[in-house]
Design a protein around this motif. Structure first.
Motif, PDB file in Angstrom:
ATOM      1  N   ALA A   1     -29.012  36.054  30.898  1.00  0.00           N
ATOM      2  CA  ALA A   1     -28.284  35.462  29.769  1.00  0.00           C
ATOM      3  C   ALA A   1     -27.296  36.472  29.203  1.00  0.00           C
ATOM      4  O   ALA A   1     -27.611  37.654  29.049  1.00  0.00           O
ATOM      5  CB  ALA A   1     -29.290  35.039  28.692  1.00  0.00           C
ATOM      6  N   CYS A   2     -26.102  35.995  28.913  1.00  0.00           N
ATOM      7  CA  CYS A   2     -25.057  36.853  28.355  1.00  0.00           C
ATOM      8  C   CYS A   2     -24.089  36.009  27.552  1.00  0.00           C
ATOM      9  O   CYS A   2     -24.088  34.781  27.632  1.00  0.00           O
ATOM     10  CB  CYS A   2     -24.331  37.605  29.460  1.00  0.00           C
ATOM     11  N   ASN A   3     -23.258  36.675  26.776  1.00  0.00           N
ATOM     12  CA  ASN A   3     -22.268  35.973  25.955  1.00  0.00           C
ATOM     13  C   ASN A   3     -20.854  36.066  26.518  1.00  0.00           C
ATOM     14  O   ASN A   3     -19.953  35.397  26.028  1.00  0.00           O
ATOM     15  CB  ASN A   3     -22.269  36.537  24.525  1.00  0.00           C
TER      16      ASN A   3
ATOM     17  N   ARG B   1     -12.838  43.027  25.684  1.00  0.00           N
ATOM     18  CA  ARG B   1     -13.884  42.047  25.964  1.00  0.00           C
ATOM     19  C   ARG B   1     -15.244  42.720  26.187  1.00  0.00           C
ATOM     20  O   ARG B   1     -16.292  42.223  25.727  1.00  0.00           O
ATOM     21  CB  ARG B   1     -13.492  41.210  27.175  1.00  0.00           C
ATOM     22  N   ARG B   2     -15.257  43.846  26.887  1.00  0.00           N
ATOM     23  CA  ARG B   2     -16.535  44.530  27.085  1.00  0.00           C
ATOM     24  C   ARG B   2     -17.032  45.118  25.782  1.00  0.00           C
ATOM     25  O   ARG B   2     -18.242  45.121  25.499  1.00  0.00           O
ATOM     26  CB  ARG B   2     -16.405  45.614  28.144  1.00  0.00           C
ATOM     27  N   GLY B   3     -16.123  45.636  24.947  1.00  0.00           N
ATOM     28  CA  GLY B   3     -16.553  46.162  23.661  1.00  0.00           C
ATOM     29  C   GLY B   3     -17.135  45.076  22.772  1.00  0.00           C
ATOM     30  O   GLY B   3     -18.112  45.297  22.045  1.00  0.00           O
ATOM     31  N   ARG B   4     -16.529  43.872  22.801  1.00  0.00           N
ATOM     32  CA  ARG B   4     -17.059  42.768  21.993  1.00  0.00           C
ATOM     33  C   ARG B   4     -18.454  42.371  22.463  1.00  0.00           C
ATOM     34  O   ARG B   4     -19.348  42.076  21.664  1.00  0.00           O
ATOM     35  CB  ARG B   4     -16.108  41.564  22.084  1.00  0.00           C
ATOM     36  N   ALA B   5     -18.672  42.404  23.783  1.00  0.00           N
ATOM     37  CA  ALA B   5     -20.010  42.059  24.300  1.00  0.00           C
ATOM     38  C   ALA B   5     -21.045  43.074  23.864  1.00  0.00           C
ATOM     39  O   ALA B   5     -22.179  42.726  23.511  1.00  0.00           O
ATOM     40  CB  ALA B   5     -19.952  41.966  25.827  1.00  0.00           C
ATOM     41  N   ARG B   6     -20.677  44.361  23.837  1.00  0.00           N
ATOM     42  CA  ARG B   6     -21.638  45.391  23.436  1.00  0.00           C
ATOM     43  C   ARG B   6     -21.943  45.307  21.952  1.00  0.00           C
ATOM     44  O   ARG B   6     -23.075  45.551  21.526  1.00  0.00           O
ATOM     45  CB  ARG B   6     -21.098  46.761  23.807  1.00  0.00           C
ATOM     46  N   ARG B   7     -20.894  44.989  21.175  1.00  0.00           N
ATOM     47  CA  ARG B   7     -21.152  44.865  19.727  1.00  0.00           C
ATOM     48  C   ARG B   7     -22.075  43.698  19.442  1.00  0.00           C
ATOM     49  O   ARG B   7     -22.830  43.711  18.469  1.00  0.00           O
ATOM     50  CB  ARG B   7     -19.820  44.689  18.993  1.00  0.00           C
ATOM     51  N   GLU B   8     -22.027  42.687  20.275  1.00  0.00           N
ATOM     52  CA  GLU B   8     -22.883  41.518  20.068  1.00  0.00           C
ATOM     53  C   GLU B   8     -24.224  41.650  20.802  1.00  0.00           C
ATOM     54  O   GLU B   8     -24.987  40.682  20.880  1.00  0.00           O
ATOM     55  CB  GLU B   8     -22.138  40.263  20.555  1.00  0.00           C
ATOM     56  N   HIS B   9     -24.466  42.885  21.378  1.00  0.00           N
ATOM     57  CA  HIS B   9     -25.724  43.156  22.091  1.00  0.00           C
ATOM     58  C   HIS B   9     -25.953  42.148  23.207  1.00  0.00           C
ATOM     59  O   HIS B   9     -27.060  41.607  23.393  1.00  0.00           O
ATOM     60  CB  HIS B   9     -26.929  43.152  21.118  1.00  0.00           C
TER      61      HIS B   9
ATOM     62  N   GLN C   1     -30.024  45.284  39.990  1.00  0.00           N
ATOM     63  CA  GLN C   1     -31.160  46.020  39.437  1.00  0.00           C
ATOM     64  C   GLN C   1     -30.692  47.022  38.402  1.00  0.00           C
ATOM     65  O   GLN C   1     -31.316  47.182  37.351  1.00  0.00           O
ATOM     66  CB  GLN C   1     -31.924  46.729  40.571  1.00  0.00           C
ATOM     67  N   LYS C   2     -29.604  47.725  38.676  1.00  0.00           N
ATOM     68  CA  LYS C   2     -29.079  48.663  37.689  1.00  0.00           C
ATOM     69  C   LYS C   2     -28.663  47.928  36.416  1.00  0.00           C
ATOM     70  O   LYS C   2     -28.782  48.450  35.310  1.00  0.00           O
ATOM     71  CB  LYS C   2     -27.866  49.400  38.250  1.00  0.00           C
ATOM     72  N   PHE C   3     -28.144  46.708  36.581  1.00  0.00           N
ATOM     73  CA  PHE C   3     -27.772  45.924  35.400  1.00  0.00           C
ATOM     74  C   PHE C   3     -28.992  45.598  34.552  1.00  0.00           C
ATOM     75  O   PHE C   3     -28.969  45.717  33.329  1.00  0.00           O
ATOM     76  CB  PHE C   3     -27.067  44.636  35.850  1.00  0.00           C
ATOM     77  N   ARG C   4     -30.122  45.221  35.235  1.00  0.00           N
ATOM     78  CA  ARG C   4     -31.333  44.865  34.499  1.00  0.00           C
ATOM     79  C   ARG C   4     -31.921  46.072  33.778  1.00  0.00           C
ATOM     80  O   ARG C   4     -32.549  45.970  32.731  1.00  0.00           O
ATOM     81  CB  ARG C   4     -32.355  44.258  35.446  1.00  0.00           C
ATOM     82  N   ASP C   5     -31.685  47.230  34.372  1.00  0.00           N
ATOM     83  CA  ASP C   5     -32.190  48.448  33.716  1.00  0.00           C
ATOM     84  C   ASP C   5     -31.265  48.891  32.592  1.00  0.00           C
ATOM     85  O   ASP C   5     -31.546  49.903  31.936  1.00  0.00           O
ATOM     86  CB  ASP C   5     -32.302  49.571  34.751  1.00  0.00           C
ATOM     87  N   GLY C   6     -30.129  48.182  32.382  1.00  0.00           N
ATOM     88  CA  GLY C   6     -29.201  48.538  31.322  1.00  0.00           C
ATOM     89  C   GLY C   6     -28.262  49.644  31.662  1.00  0.00           C
ATOM     90  O   GLY C   6     -27.627  50.223  30.773  1.00  0.00           O
ATOM     91  N   LEU C   7     -28.218  50.001  32.964  1.00  0.00           N
ATOM     92  CA  LEU C   7     -27.365  51.113  33.347  1.00  0.00           C
ATOM     93  C   LEU C   7     -25.907  50.669  33.576  1.00  0.00           C
ATOM     94  O   LEU C   7     -24.982  51.446  33.366  1.00  0.00           O
ATOM     95  CB  LEU C   7     -27.913  51.771  34.629  1.00  0.00           C
TER      96      LEU C   7
END
Length: 892
Positions: A29-31, A48-56, A5-11
């Motif tokens: 869905a994720c990259n 890897r986490r930074g690349r995911a955030r840059r790609e939204h 749930q925290k993940f879905r809220d973007g936390l």
């Protein structure tokens, strides 16, 4: 579910376990999906986490268990700590040195004295080239191996590991500093490695891998024939002494004739012969004389009358050879030393008389009648050995004949009696023209048709043999001069066997061809061993490939011939064959008028090399290896030191690894070899395959194998030398090749074992313990240390693969009495086993401080010498078949 749930809220990023996946939880869905494992580090986690955030997109981590979850929390804490440090205003910021590193990379240059330079940009390619020229071997890669270590700031420091064929001190190099890029760090490490190889002497001044041509400057180019100084004329120096009218020396010359009275003469020379000489003279296939020349005694005599007596004796056979008025002979031979007696000898034996008058005076004692010469015909003189009878009917009348009968034959045409005469079937018409002095047929002739020399025929026989005797004395004088040049050091042992030295200087002498070939065979092994040991002990940083190339260059026919030319041994090589028919007496005046050393001659490289080998063999047969050291060092001036002193003074031990971990199995290896090592690193090195890198701080066995190959050959040759039953050089070479080739040594390695006893305690069903003694076979190849999985698997399967084949080869060797060249070919691909046999010999030789006795004991223990003895005693044919029979190939 709370985390989802925290993940879905973007936390939070999504952290989910494999159990949740199995329950069918829907993943958004994720990259980026990351399966967490122990190799995940902080850098890859952030990237890897930074690349995911840059790609939204969402960053999902799939965990296996609770431990992975704890590791993720640990990485997040490290990330937060890193962020805190980066946001600290008082922090020390690591500057971006990429531009500075690039400028420094261009400035780092290594230059040699010749102006050649190497930059970081081409250091890796040069290092690969150096490694590519190392000796290639199965299961081994010679390429350098690079590795990099990264610090927290992303700076890289490289390490390069070179093949274990190199010395342990040259196997690992680090870059001097840390670099912004891995490539630059590797280049730096390669440059440092190349510098280390250069300072170790493995790179020349042109920054190229060291080659033999860089070490030995051959001013004489290799060729099949060499232009060397003319053959030394020993009589030139003798004639010079005659002209100075110095001290004279008398030598007794006795010609021993079987079943006849000896011919006793005296030879006068201005130079002393320092030892007794025995010269065999072959008059026929079944008649052999021996000329014995005694050592010198100083005398004082009237030389003029001695010259006249010498002319009387020599011209009885060699008429017309030289001016009749000239009597200043270089070689003086007289029947006695009393001047009055020589005057009476001249008066009584000069000139000729008729045969009839001689017979009327009843001078019929064998040897007292001189040579017969026809009154009118120009023909060869006749020799009367025995007169069976003649008719003497009072005073001789004009026109009457006086017939005589006896053993009469013409004087032989032969003038060279140094070579043994081969037996030739003669026809009846050849009886009168017998090639020997002793005729067998009876002849009849008229006494009135012949004149007879007043000089008894025994002196004519001595004159006939004199050229052969003088030639051998000349060879002795050449050998004596060479002995003074080689063994001029007063501390060196005196060379006693001058007969061996004379044979060694005459490679074209047919009379002593078997002895020369045998000495060259022994000398070849001696020279190889000395050269190999010299290179091994005094070039401790050279790898086996360079050592082998250097040895092959020196010991080749071209190398030995070039060394002989440089060392000044050329004039002592006797290549002119003795031709008695062209022999002319040597006179002082004519000999001094000839140029002594201005002439040059073309000699084949193989002939010069054979002389060098025979000289080494002669020195060894005279006084062992110490004598051979001196001889070989004199012939090869490029090699300066020929002692094993480095083994005793600690020089070589300093080149060994300072700390070498002992192996637990070293005791079993020593039990197998029957030898206890003082330096266990030698035992470990002898079993270390080149595929091992960086283990125990030692190099591979290649250097020890290089030394051990020559040791095995020397042990075999020394054993063959002790067998006096044969001297055929071809047979010797065949036997040596049979027990020193790689296939045979592989067979020895497979069959050499030691049964080790050990006790085990077992408890039976009643609880009673008991000791059980068992035996296990300890094989040599069990100690091989390798990092190649392919080789290890192949060695592990040897016992099952070749068991039946080994029984067949053993049966051929011991029972059927044949040498199985075709059968041994099955071991051709197992050269690694022959290498460790050779390396063991090298290790024991070095560890025992150059003891060949220990190496001979090992050869006996391994079965090499027993098999060699078997080949000799049972006359096993060991010649290599050039074309094996088809049946043999099918059997294999």
């Amino acid at each position: 579910m709370e985390t989802l749930q925290k993940f879905r809220d973007g936390l939070l990023d999504l952290i989910i376990t494999t159990d949740a996946l199995e329950e069918g939880i829907d993943i958004p869905a994720c990259n980026t999906v990351l399966n967490f494992n122990c190799t995940l580090n902080l850098k890859s986690f952030i990237q890897r986490r930074g690349r995911a955030r840059r790609e939204h997109s969402k960053f999902i981590i799939i965990l296996r268990d609770q431990e992975d979850l704890e590791n993720v929390f640990h990485l997040e804490s490290l990330e937060r700590e890193l962020v805190r440090k980066l946001q600290d205003d008082g922090r020390t910021v690591a500057p971006d040195n990429s531009k500075d590193d690039e400028q420094l990379r261009d400035q780092l240059v290594f230059r040699s004295s010749t102006g050649a330079q190497m930059t970081m940009g081409n250091s890796i390619s040069h290092l690969y080239r150096f490694c590519s020229e190392l000796p290639a071997q199965l299961f081994v890669s010679n390429n350098p191996v690079f590795s990099c270590e990264m610090d927290e700031c992303g700076q890289a420091q490289a390490v390069v590991r070179l093949p274990s064929n190199l010395d342990a001190s040259l196997q690992t190099f680090k870059s001097l500093r840390k670099w912004a890029r891995k490539r630059w760090a590797k280049e730096d490490a390669a440059l440092q490695a190349y510098k280390g190889l250069f300072h170790a002497g493995l790179i020349n001044d042109h920054l190229l891998p060291l080659r033999v041509s860089d070490i030995i400057e051959k001013t004489i180019p290799p060729r099949s024939h060499y232009l060397i100084p003319g053959q030394l004329d020993p009589w030139h120096d003798v004639a010079l002494l005659w002209s100075r009218r110095g001290e004279l020396f008398r030598h007794e010359l006795r010609i021993v004739r079987p079943q006849k009275e000896d011919i006793e003469l005296f030879m006068i020379l201005p130079v002393p012969l320092k030892m007794d000489m025995r010269i065999p003279l072959f008059l026929s296939s079944n008649t052999e004389y021996t000329a014995v020349v005694s050592s010198a005694r100083a005398i004082s005599t009237d030389i003029s009358i001695c010259q006249q007596v010498t002319r009387l004796i020599l011209q009885s056979v060699h008429q017309g050879h030289g001016p009749q008025s000239n009597a200043d002979y270089v070689n003086i031979i007289v029947p006695n030393m009393d001047p009055v007696g020589m005057s009476d000898f001249l008066e009584a034996h000069s000139g000729r008389t008729s045969l009839a008058v001689c017979l009327q005076q009843r001078r019929t004692v064998p040897g007292s009648i001189g040579l017969l010469r026809h009154v009118t015909k120009a023909c060869r003189p006749l020799c009367i050995e025995v007169i069976e009878g003649h008719e003497n009917q009072g005073p001789h009348k004009d026109g009457a004949t006086l017939p005589i009968r006896g053993k009469i034959h013409q004087l032989t045409r032969r003038r060279n009696f140094l070579n043994e005469l081969k037996t030739v079937t003669s026809t009846p018409t050849d009886k009168l023209q017998s090639t020997s002095l002793v005729g067998q047929g009876l002849s009849e002739l008229a006494a009135e048709d012949y004149l007879v020399d007043r000089l008894p025929s025994i002196y004519a026989e001595a004159a006939l043999l004199a050229p052969s005797i003088f030639h051998q004395i000349g060879v002795y004088l050449i050998a004596e001069r060479l002995r003074k040049e080689i063994f001029s050091n007063p501390q060196a042992a005196r060379f006693e066997r001058m007969d061996l030295l004379c044979i060694a200087l005459s490679p074209t002498d047919d009379a002593h061809r078997p002895e020369f070939r045998s000495m060259a065979f022994i000398g070849d092994a001696i020279a190889k061993f000395l050269i190999t040991r010299q290179l091994f002990l005094h070039h401790t940083l050279w790898h086996e490939g360079l050592l082998t190339s250097m040895k092959d260059s020196i010991e080749s026919d071209t190398g030995l011939a070039t060394a002989i030319c440089h060392s000044g041994f050329g004039p002592y090589l006797i290549t002119t064959r003795f031709n008695g028919k062209r022999w002319r007496p040597a006179f002082v005046s004519t000999t001094l008028s000839k140029p002594s050393r201005n002439s040059r001659r073309q000699v084949g490289a193989a002939t010069v090399a054979d002389m060098a080998k025979a000289l080494a063999g002669a020195a060894y047969l005279d006084n062992g290896l110490d004598q051979a050291f001196i001889c070989v060092a004199a012939m090869i001036p490029k090699i300066k030191s020929w002692t094993t002193m480095s083994l005793y003074d600690g020089t070589y031990s300093k080149s060994r690894p300072s700390k070498s971990l002992g192996a637990t199995t070293i005791v079993d290896l020593e039990g197998l070899l029957g030898y206890t090592f003082s330096d266990t690193s030698l035992a470990i090195e002898s079993m270390t395959h080149p595929s091992c890198v960086g283990l125990y701080g030692t190099t591979s066995y290649r250097r020890l194998s290089f030394l051990g190959a020559s040791i095995i050959e020397l042990v075999v040759v020394r054993y063959l030398h002790r067998q006096k039953s044969f001297i055929n050089s071809k047979r010797l070479q065949s036997l040596k090749s049979a027990v020193t080739n790689n296939m045979f040594l592989t067979f020895i390695c497979l069959t050499f074992y030691w049964e080790k006893e050990h006790d085990t305690i077992e408890v039976d069903s009643m609880g009673t313990p008991r000791v059980i003694r068992t035996r296990d076979r300890v094989l040599l190849y069990n100690f091989l240390r390798s990092q190649s999985k392919t080789l290890s698997a192949k060695v592990s399967s040897l016992e099952g693969t070749f068991t039946s084949h080994l029984h067949i080869v053993k049966g051929d060797l011991w029972e059927r009495g044949i040498y199985p060249w075709a059968g041994l070919s099955a071991f051709r691909d197992l050269k690694v086993l022959s290498d460790i046999v050779q390396s063991v010999f090298g290790a024991i030789y070095i560890d025992s401080l150059a003891s060949l006795q220990n190496c001979e004991t090992l050869a006996e223990r391994m079965g090499i010498l027993p098999l060699l003895e078997h080949f000799i005693s049972h006359n096993v044919v060991t010649d290599h078949p050039k074309r094996p029979a088809p049946t043999q190939m099918q059997n294999v």
